[in-house]
Design an enzyme around this catalytic site. Structure first.
Site, PDB file in Angstrom:
ATOM      1  CB  SER A   1      29.950  41.029  47.956  1.00 31.04           C
ATOM      2  OG  SER A   1      30.539  41.282  49.200  1.00 31.04           O
TER       3      SER A   1
ATOM      4  CE  LYS B   1      30.681  37.635  44.725  1.00 37.01           C
ATOM      5  NZ  LYS B   1      29.743  36.725  44.064  1.00 37.01           N
TER       6      LYS B   1
ATOM      7  CE1 TYR C   1      33.526  36.161  46.691  1.00 40.25           C
ATOM      8  CE2 TYR C   1      34.064  37.954  48.201  1.00 40.25           C
ATOM      9  CZ  TYR C   1      33.127  37.123  47.620  1.00 40.25           C
ATOM     10  OH  TYR C   1      31.808  37.257  47.951  1.00 40.25           O
TER      11      TYR C   1
END
Ligand code: UDP
Length: 339
Positions: A125, A154, A150
């Site tokens: 991302s 990544k 989160y």
């Protein structure tokens, strides 16, 4: 014989669009999902679009034995890994859940993939870039410390992939860094299905337009941008899915120049929240109820991609206009409403 691609999390928003594009490009696809964050709506939509039913395995990638069984049952040539939790706010409230699920599932997958000599594509991302003054961002732009568990998963998964392909020469890896994926398939048979109140802008817009939400809040109009609202790089979901087909083909055709490659998947075009809202109203001929609200904590002012590397090395380019994409998002919302 067609190459077989495993799509973990293949029943979700991005995974279902990728499955469609892969099959239409001539790949065989195995869809694996534990349905923890979606129902079978998109999988059934995929089957309708394709006129066939790609094999569906209901399983959890946190279960190593299940991953081993999957690789024993199917001859997998490459893996695309989407199976992960993705809500930023929830990750702040439940960090252990997020680290456990997102890291363990990826580690299990890599462990088995490397034994089988199977290349891995990881869905990363643009959040890894954080707030930056140097725009657009290239793959060389420095990553900033993650602002949520989160986002951190990544970054950690990118690092795990980088270190693994270095240590195990039998496998290669690609990380695709998505900017803001929006829209739906032109058939309106698959699209985004947020649970509860949407966090993301476009589902909130379409739900407001259909009457499910009363009013859209535009978070902040005092940012140092031309109209005061945040700027993002909104990438059409079908364009994004096509980038995966290009990346998988590059892996399987032995065209990778490095064991680990990273690509930005974006348009290179910044659009403000206000511009997006105006474009949605115009292309769909609907009036949206919206108001300005305070800034949302954690939002960066502006970010957009330099997609040159993906253009050159993957032979991929975003093609759909933001108007086409916003029309597809609206068609999907209407499809969900039974219109
Ligand atoms: N946004 C907004 N109202 C909403 C949801 C989002 O104004 O109800 C803004 C948000 O502040 C950001 C942009 O829309 O500037 C994109 O937000 P989204 O959550 O879709 O993606 P993000 O860029 O945060 O990953």
């Amino acid at each position: 014989m067609a190459k077989q691609v495993l799509v973990s999390g293949g029943a979700g928003f991005i995974g279902s669009h990728v499955t469609v594009e892969l099959v239409q490009a001539g790949f065989d696809v195995v869809v694996a999902d534990n349905f923890s964050n979606c129902d079978k709506t998109c999988y059934e939509g995929v089957c309708k679009i394709l006129g066939c039913r790609p094999p569906l395995v209901e399983m959890d990638f946190c279960d190593l034995a299940a991953v081993e069984r999957l690789f024993a049952d199917y001859q997998i040539d490459a893996v695309i890994h989407f199976a992960a939790y993705k809500a930023v706010g929830e990750s702040v409230a439940e960090p252990i859940l997020y680290y456990k699920n997102n890291l363990l599932s990826f580690l299990n997958l890599l462990e088995v993939a490397r034994r089988k000599g199977c290349n891995v594509l990881f869905s990363s991302s643009a959040t890894v870039y954080g707030e930056t003054d140097v725009l657009p961002v290239t793959e060389q732009s420095p990553r900033q410390p993650a602002t949520s568990p989160y986002g951190n998963t990544k970054q950690i998964c990118e690092d795990i992939l980088r270190d693994s392909v270095k240590a195990y020469p039998g496998i290669k890896g690609i990380a695709l860094r998505y900017f803001n994926p929006i829209g739906a398939h032109p058939s309106a048979l698959i699209g985004e299905l947020p649970r509860g109140v949407p966090n993301n802008l476009v589902p909130f817009i379409t739900q407001t337009a259909i009457g499910k939400r009363e009013c859209l809040s535009i978070f902040g109009n005092d940012y140092p941008t031309p109209d005061g609202t945040c700027q993002r790089d909104y990438i059409d979901i079908v364009d994004l899915a096509r980038a995966h087909v290009c990346a998988v083909a590059r892996m399987l055709d032995g065209k990778m120049e490095e064991p680990y490659e990273i690509y930005n998947v974006g348009t290179g075009r910044p659009i403000s929240v206000l511009e997006l809202v105006n474009a949605f109203e115009k292309v769909n001929g609907v009036k949206l109820n919206w108001k300005y609200a305070p800034r949302r904590p954690g939002d960066v002012t502006a970010i957009w991609a330099d997609p040159t590397l993906a253009n050159e090395k993957l032979g991929w380019k975003a093609t759909r206009t933001v108007e086409e994409t916003l029309a597809s998002a609206w068609a999907w919302e209407k499809h969900l409403a039974g219109e």
